[in-house]
Design an enzyme around this catalytic site. Structure first.
Site, PDB file in Angstrom:
ATOM      1  N   TYR A 131       0.852  -1.194   0.000  1.00 33.79           N
ATOM      2  CA  TYR A 131       0.000   0.000   0.000  1.00 33.79           C
ATOM      3  C   TYR A 131       0.890   1.249   0.000  1.00 33.79           C
ATOM      4  CZ  TYR A 131      -4.044  -2.925   1.142  1.00 33.79           C
ATOM      5  OH  TYR A 131      -5.046  -3.871   1.109  1.00 33.79           O
ATOM      6  N   ASN A 144     -12.924  -0.171  -5.010  1.00 37.94           N
ATOM      7  CA  ASN A 144     -12.589  -0.560  -6.383  1.00 37.94           C
ATOM      8  C   ASN A 144     -13.761  -1.341  -6.990  1.00 37.94           C
ATOM      9  OD1 ASN A 144     -11.499  -1.566  -8.738  1.00 37.94           O
ATOM     10  ND2 ASN A 144     -10.195  -3.067  -7.722  1.00 37.94           N
ATOM     11  N   CYS A 187      -6.360  -5.411  -7.537  1.00 36.92           N
ATOM     12  CA  CYS A 187      -6.140  -4.858  -6.208  1.00 36.92           C
ATOM     13  C   CYS A 187      -5.712  -5.958  -5.227  1.00 36.92           C
ATOM     14  CB  CYS A 187      -7.360  -4.105  -5.704  1.00 36.92           C
ATOM     15  SG  CYS A 187      -8.855  -5.071  -5.662  1.00 36.92           S
TER      16      CYS A 187
END
Length: 173
Positions: A114, A135, A143
């Site tokens: 991240y 998302n 992701c």
DNA sequence: GGCACACACGAAC
DNA sequence: GTTCGTGTGTGCC
């Protein structure tokens, strides 16, 4: 005033469980984990721009292609095709779009933290987590390749179990 | 608009 | 392990 588009959806079974795809004449709009559509191609609410027969055919073709590409990916066969599918990004914020573009650059089988992702888009890791949580394109926008800097999985909108399975699939092939 | 609040985090202690 | 700073989106007024 934002333009609204008629949406179509399709649900199908995969080795990772049921998925539902939603699409408009501009591209794929959302991927949902689970079965939300009980017929082959379902017309959603006709809320805005009227569509003609050609548009309808295009969306149906897109949904079927997306379904096949996702199934290929989940079986570990063709892995690059899903990233070329047209996406309907009109309802996303500029920051979300920026983040999704960065995510698309992460190669198959690779992971990023991240923190690293945050540095790429010029924001904080916390903000990335917030954005990834919303998302709309899990699997297509990878992701699941974003993990915590200490190596732990972090979170996933489709459930940590699915994230773990997707990473396992990519690492073994 | 403005504000408070919730978050899929990271770093410092 | 706890606490705090962080950036963004959302919902409420």
């Amino acid at each position: 005033m934002q333009k609204r588009y008629t949406t179509f959806c399709i649900s199908f079974d995969t080795p990772f469980g049921w998925l539902t795809l939603e699409a408009t004449t501009k591209g794929l709009k959302r991927i949902r984990i689970g079965k939300f559509c009980d017929v082959e191609i379902k017309l959603g609410k006709n809320v805005g721009v009227p569509i003609n027969r050609d548009d309808y055919r295009w969306v149906v073709r897109l949904l079927k292609k997306a379904k096949n590409d996702i199934l290929d990916y989940l079986r570990g066969q063709v892995v690059g095709a899903i990233h070329k599918l047209p996406l309907h990004l009109d309802e996303l914020t500029p920051m979300q779009i920026k983040l999704l573009r960065e995510l698309k650059k992460i190669k198959y089988g690779e992971t990023i933290s991240y923190k690293e992702l945050a540095e790429c888009v010029g924001t904080s890791a916390r903000a990335c987590g917030r954005l990834l949580g919303s998302n709309p394109f899990p699997i297509i926008i990878p992701c699941h390749r974003v993990i915590c800097s200490d190596g732990s999985l972090g979170g996933y909108s489709g459930g940590l179990n699915l994230k773990r399975k997707l990473l396992k699939l990519e690492h073994k092939s």
